[in-house]
Enzyme design. Structure first.
Site, mmCIF file in Angstrom:
data_model
loop_
_atom_site.group_PDB
_atom_site.id
_atom_site.type_symbol
_atom_site.label_atom_id
_atom_site.label_comp_id
_atom_site.label_asym_id
_atom_site.label_seq_id
_atom_site.Cartn_x
_atom_site.Cartn_y
_atom_site.Cartn_z
ATOM 1 N N ASP A 12 -0.961 2.684 -8.006
ATOM 2 C CA ASP A 12 -0.333 1.614 -7.114
ATOM 3 C C ASP A 12 -0.326 2.524 -5.637
ATOM 4 O O ASP A 12 -0.243 3.687 -5.385
ATOM 5 C CB ASP A 12 1.195 1.249 -7.450
ATOM 6 C CG ASP A 12 1.806 0.298 -6.434
ATOM 7 O OD1 ASP A 12 0.987 -0.638 -6.085
ATOM 8 O OD2 ASP A 12 3.106 0.687 -6.055
ATOM 9 N N CYS A 75 -1.196 -2.640 -8.855
ATOM 10 C CA CYS A 75 -1.043 -3.311 -7.602
ATOM 11 C C CYS A 75 -1.724 -4.405 -7.386
ATOM 12 O O CYS A 75 -3.016 -4.697 -7.863
ATOM 13 C CB CYS A 75 -1.437 -2.055 -6.511
ATOM 14 S SG CYS A 75 -1.474 -2.788 -4.811
HETATM 15 N N1 DGL Z 1 2.782 -3.033 -4.914
HETATM 16 C C1 DGL Z 1 1.849 -3.599 -4.047
HETATM 17 C C2 DGL Z 1 1.276 -5.108 -4.653
HETATM 18 O O1 DGL Z 1 1.533 -5.170 -5.861
HETATM 19 C C3 DGL Z 1 2.083 -3.921 -2.453
HETATM 20 C C4 DGL Z 1 2.577 -2.956 -1.767
HETATM 21 C C5 DGL Z 1 1.955 -2.765 -0.752
HETATM 22 O O2 DGL Z 1 1.813 -3.339 0.225
HETATM 23 O O3 DGL Z 1 1.146 -1.620 -0.689
HETATM 24 O O4 DGL Z 1 0.414 -5.691 -4.029
#
Ligand code: DGL
Length: 276
Positions: A12, A75
């Protein structure tokens, strides 16, 4: 070493994917998990498709060099932009976090009206629209980019009135819809789940299904590994009862472990700083 005993790679942009790691830890307790959080370059959510793709390729290369047997893109933003590229590039199983939660949402929504909250990148990609319409062509989708929620989650502001007000601003125009299911389309948002659910239910005047991507993604990975005979439990040797968790970060900011613990029960996890 037999492939079954190789680790599962998970990445992520930072700490958000630890909510997915938590789900993997529960669903696959015997597996060894290698996590990479690209904390030096967080957030991914506001960046261009090309940049997100390039970052995802670098993160994957790091994990592939650790001989992982599967890759989980923990992510939503990176899943939206890089899943197809990574699937083409590598022969091991690769999964993102979008398809499995979209499948679950389409299945449980009775009104067939679903709200999706995510980063700007995830919403702009329309990945959830495509994934949900693939499940049911007639499904109605209300997608909202909520860029202020990632820093609120990282701060741990899960019960502050200012967080409630921000969530309200993002959700207020759902008021007259028939939404009965809401997808937390960003792996940071489960930290704000209670507040998001409270605000949304207050607006709509009824209870809602609020889904996060970790548990369905973990179940999807388990099924995929089983189909391929790659689970630790399908290996020929006696397995250790509990796999280890290694957490790698590209920057080690002050108070990182404290933030990480909000997202993940870090007992027994080993933290390491790495360069990509
Ligand atoms: N955790 C990321 C997602 O699931 C978002 C965080 C970010 O903007 O880096 O999209």
């Amino acid at each position: 070493v037999e492939e079954n005993f190789a680790p599962i790679g998970v990445f992520d942009s930072g700490v958000g994917g630890l909510t997915v790691l938590n789900a993997l830890r529960h669903v696959l307790p015997e597996e060894t998990l290698f996590y990479l959080g690209d904390t030096a370059r967080v957030p991914y959510g506001n960046r261009s498709a090309e940049t997100v793709c390039q970052y995802a390729l670098q993160a994957s290369r790091f994990l592939i060099e650790k001989d992982v047997k599967a890759l989980v893109i923990a992510c939503n933003t990176a899943s939206a932009y890089a899943l197809e590229r990574l699937k083409e590039k590598y022969s091991i199983p690769v999964i993102g976090v979008i398809d499995s939660v979209a499948h679950r949402a389409a299945k449980i929504s009775q009104t067939q009206e679903v709200a999706v909250l995510g980063t700007r990148g995830t919403i702009r990609s329309e990945s959830y629209v495509k994934a949900l319409q693939k499940e049911k062509a007639s499904i109605k989708i209300h997608a909202r980019a909520c860029p202020l929620l990632v820093p609120l989650a990282e701060e741990g502001w899960s019960d502050k009135s200012v967080s409630e007000e921000i969530i309200y601003q993002y959700l207020k125009d759902l008021k007259n819809t028939d939404v009965d299911t809401l997808i937390l389309g960003c792996t940071h948002y489960p930290l704000l789940k209670g507040l998001i659910q409270k605000v949304a239910e207050g607006l709509l005047g009824r209870s809602l299904f609020v889904l996060d991507s970790g548990p369905p993604a973990a179940e999807a990975l388990k099924t995929l590994l089983r189909t391929k005979g790659l689970l630790v439990s399908q290996g020929s040797q006696a397995a250790c009862p509990r796999g280890k968790t290694h957490i790698h970060v590209t920057d080690y900011p002050e108070g990182f472990e404290e933030t990480a613990k909000r997202f993940f029960d870090a007992a027994g996890a080993v933290f390491t700083h790495v360069d990509l």
